[in-house]
Design a protein around this motif. Sequence first.
Motif, PDB file in Angstrom:
ATOM      1  N   VAL A 101       0.850  -1.184   0.000  1.00  0.00           N
ATOM      2  CA  VAL A 101       0.000   0.000   0.000  1.00  0.00           C
ATOM      3  C   VAL A 101       0.890   1.240   0.000  1.00  0.00           C
ATOM      4  CG1 VAL A 101      -1.856   1.234   1.145  1.00  0.00           C
ATOM      5  CG2 VAL A 101      -1.727  -1.268   1.334  1.00  0.00           C
ATOM      6  N   PHE A 102       0.941   1.936  -1.136  1.00  0.00           N
ATOM      7  CA  PHE A 102       1.695   3.182  -1.243  1.00  0.00           C
ATOM      8  C   PHE A 102       0.731   4.319  -0.940  1.00  0.00           C
ATOM      9  CE2 PHE A 102       4.357   0.207  -3.289  1.00  0.00           C
ATOM     10  CZ  PHE A 102       5.643   0.733  -3.346  1.00  0.00           C
ATOM     11  N   PHE A 103       1.028   5.114   0.074  1.00  0.00           N
ATOM     12  CA  PHE A 103       0.080   6.141   0.493  1.00  0.00           C
ATOM     13  C   PHE A 103       0.811   7.412   0.917  1.00  0.00           C
ATOM     14  CE2 PHE A 103       1.390   4.422   4.454  1.00  0.00           C
ATOM     15  CZ  PHE A 103       0.979   5.231   5.497  1.00  0.00           C
ATOM     16  N   GLY A 104       0.041   8.464   1.104  1.00  0.00           N
ATOM     17  CA  GLY A 104       0.604   9.760   1.467  1.00  0.00           C
ATOM     18  C   GLY A 104      -0.266  10.863   0.903  1.00  0.00           C
ATOM     19  N   LEU A 105       0.078  12.092   1.188  1.00  0.00           N
ATOM     20  CA  LEU A 105      -0.708  13.233   0.740  1.00  0.00           C
ATOM     21  C   LEU A 105      -0.473  13.503  -0.746  1.00  0.00           C
ATOM     22  CD1 LEU A 105      -0.224  15.565   3.834  1.00  0.00           C
ATOM     23  CD2 LEU A 105      -2.159  14.074   3.309  1.00  0.00           C
ATOM     24  N   ILE A 106      -1.217  14.449  -1.281  1.00  0.00           N
ATOM     25  CA  ILE A 106      -1.118  14.816  -2.684  1.00  0.00           C
ATOM     26  C   ILE A 106       0.312  15.231  -3.043  1.00  0.00           C
ATOM     27  CG2 ILE A 106      -1.823  16.594  -4.358  1.00  0.00           C
ATOM     28  CD1 ILE A 106      -4.540  16.618  -2.992  1.00  0.00           C
ATOM     29  N   ALA A 107       0.770  14.763  -4.206  1.00  0.00           N
ATOM     30  CA  ALA A 107       2.056  15.168  -4.792  1.00  0.00           C
ATOM     31  C   ALA A 107       3.266  14.696  -3.993  1.00  0.00           C
ATOM     32  CB  ALA A 107       2.113  16.682  -4.989  1.00  0.00           C
TER      33      ALA A 107
ATOM     34  N   GLY B 280      -5.341  16.676  -8.284  1.00  0.00           N
ATOM     35  CA  GLY B 280      -4.824  17.352  -7.102  1.00  0.00           C
ATOM     36  C   GLY B 280      -4.316  18.759  -7.393  1.00  0.00           C
ATOM     37  N   ARG B 281      -4.648  19.681  -6.499  1.00  0.00           N
ATOM     38  CA  ARG B 281      -4.173  21.065  -6.594  1.00  0.00           C
ATOM     39  C   ARG B 281      -3.690  21.503  -5.220  1.00  0.00           C
ATOM     40  NH1 ARG B 281      -9.101  20.835  -8.948  1.00  0.00           N
ATOM     41  NH2 ARG B 281     -10.139  22.046  -7.316  1.00  0.00           N
ATOM     42  N   TRP B 282      -2.938  22.615  -5.182  1.00  0.00           N
ATOM     43  CA  TRP B 282      -2.331  23.054  -3.932  1.00  0.00           C
ATOM     44  C   TRP B 282      -3.380  23.303  -2.851  1.00  0.00           C
ATOM     45  CZ3 TRP B 282       1.998  22.665  -1.564  1.00  0.00           C
ATOM     46  CH2 TRP B 282       2.288  23.483  -0.466  1.00  0.00           C
ATOM     47  N   GLU B 283      -4.495  23.930  -3.214  1.00  0.00           N
ATOM     48  CA  GLU B 283      -5.526  24.215  -2.206  1.00  0.00           C
ATOM     49  C   GLU B 283      -6.142  22.923  -1.676  1.00  0.00           C
ATOM     50  OE1 GLU B 283      -7.434  24.940  -6.330  1.00  0.00           O
ATOM     51  OE2 GLU B 283      -5.493  25.215  -5.324  1.00  0.00           O
ATOM     52  N   ILE B 284      -6.228  21.895  -2.530  1.00  0.00           N
ATOM     53  CA  ILE B 284      -6.748  20.606  -2.072  1.00  0.00           C
ATOM     54  C   ILE B 284      -5.750  19.954  -1.119  1.00  0.00           C
ATOM     55  CG2 ILE B 284      -7.419  18.281  -2.797  1.00  0.00           C
ATOM     56  CD1 ILE B 284      -8.494  19.491  -5.360  1.00  0.00           C
ATOM     57  N   TYR B 285      -4.472  20.065  -1.458  1.00  0.00           N
ATOM     58  CA  TYR B 285      -3.435  19.532  -0.564  1.00  0.00           C
ATOM     59  C   TYR B 285      -3.528  20.155   0.826  1.00  0.00           C
ATOM     60  CZ  TYR B 285       1.021  19.589   1.848  1.00  0.00           C
ATOM     61  OH  TYR B 285       1.991  19.530   2.823  1.00  0.00           O
ATOM     62  N   LEU B 286      -3.703  21.469   0.881  1.00  0.00           N
ATOM     63  CA  LEU B 286      -3.758  22.147   2.180  1.00  0.00           C
ATOM     64  C   LEU B 286      -4.934  21.646   3.014  1.00  0.00           C
ATOM     65  CD1 LEU B 286      -2.885  25.821   1.164  1.00  0.00           C
ATOM     66  CD2 LEU B 286      -1.395  24.125   2.256  1.00  0.00           C
ATOM     67  N   ARG B 287      -6.077  21.419   2.375  1.00  0.00           N
ATOM     68  CA  ARG B 287      -7.231  20.893   3.114  1.00  0.00           C
ATOM     69  C   ARG B 287      -7.004  19.447   3.524  1.00  0.00           C
ATOM     70  NH1 ARG B 287     -10.096  24.116  -0.672  1.00  0.00           N
ATOM     71  NH2 ARG B 287     -10.523  22.332  -2.039  1.00  0.00           N
ATOM     72  N   GLN B 288      -6.391  18.679   2.631  1.00  0.00           N
ATOM     73  CA  GLN B 288      -6.109  17.280   2.955  1.00  0.00           C
ATOM     74  C   GLN B 288      -5.145  17.184   4.125  1.00  0.00           C
ATOM     75  OE1 GLN B 288      -3.594  14.506   0.484  1.00  0.00           O
ATOM     76  NE2 GLN B 288      -5.601  13.751  -0.140  1.00  0.00           N
ATOM     77  N   ARG B 289      -4.176  18.072   4.157  1.00  0.00           N
ATOM     78  CA  ARG B 289      -3.185  18.049   5.233  1.00  0.00           C
ATOM     79  C   ARG B 289      -3.829  18.283   6.594  1.00  0.00           C
ATOM     80  NH1 ARG B 289       1.636  22.350   4.891  1.00  0.00           N
ATOM     81  NH2 ARG B 289      -0.101  23.732   5.432  1.00  0.00           N
ATOM     82  N   GLN B 290      -4.871  19.105   6.631  1.00  0.00           N
ATOM     83  CA  GLN B 290      -5.557  19.369   7.892  1.00  0.00           C
ATOM     84  C   GLN B 290      -6.265  18.131   8.429  1.00  0.00           C
ATOM     85  OE1 GLN B 290      -8.089  22.686   6.788  1.00  0.00           O
ATOM     86  NE2 GLN B 290      -6.631  24.170   7.599  1.00  0.00           N
ATOM     87  N   LYS B 291      -6.730  17.274   7.520  1.00  0.00           N
ATOM     88  CA  LYS B 291      -7.479  16.078   7.914  1.00  0.00           C
ATOM     89  C   LYS B 291      -6.597  14.847   8.087  1.00  0.00           C
ATOM     90  CE  LYS B 291     -11.633  17.559   5.398  1.00  0.00           C
ATOM     91  NZ  LYS B 291     -12.586  17.180   4.317  1.00  0.00           N
TER      92      LYS B 291
END
Length: 211
Positions: A34-40, A167-178
């Motif tokens: 399972v390869f996982f992690g945040l956007i980009a 994926g976009r930068w604003e989506i990454y920022l929201r994902q990082r919060q969760k």
Amino acid sequence: MPKTAALLNVSIPLQQQEGVDEQFYSSDGPVLYVFFGLIATGKSTLARAWAQRRGLAHYNSDVVRKELAGLAVTAKSRDEEGRGIYTPEFTLRTYDELRRRAANELRQGRSVVLDASYHDRDQRQRLVELAVSLEVGLHFVLCQCSDEVKKQRLARRAQDPAAVSDGRWEIYLRQRQKYQPPTEQPASRLTTIDTDRPVPKLLAELSRRLP
């Protein structure tokens, strides 16, 4: 215990899974990678390369999501998180399909690679339960890199007509919060890797660290 759980189709609490790590996660049989992690964070590039090196099926959440929606994999979606194909319900459907495809490969005695963010503990837990129920190996590979590298990758992706991810930068920022760090995973099945290096070097490191 794992065979009983498989027959009854019930969950095994994390504290009870520790005793089966050595028996079911270090086997010579099929393995769920399972390869996982945040956007980009480079997880898809590395997951695809690992699957190609091992001759394994590779299932990517972006591809599966668009397949389920009847879209071309390179179709661009501007849906915000929580809307369109990114609603919680559609995301759950996508992750259920990833798990179903992985189970099919594993039941055939074949190792398989899953590639998705898996930033939620519950989704990771479902993969643990799958591995325990099928008595197969399981290894999580957490991909990480600096925010600077993420921005560079997202900028290149935005200019690439063949890119699959929305994926976009604003989506990454929201994902990082969760994001929920994988602190529930024992070291025996969690490998963390910095992807800010050439893929051949990353593959060489994984070959040393994974079965």
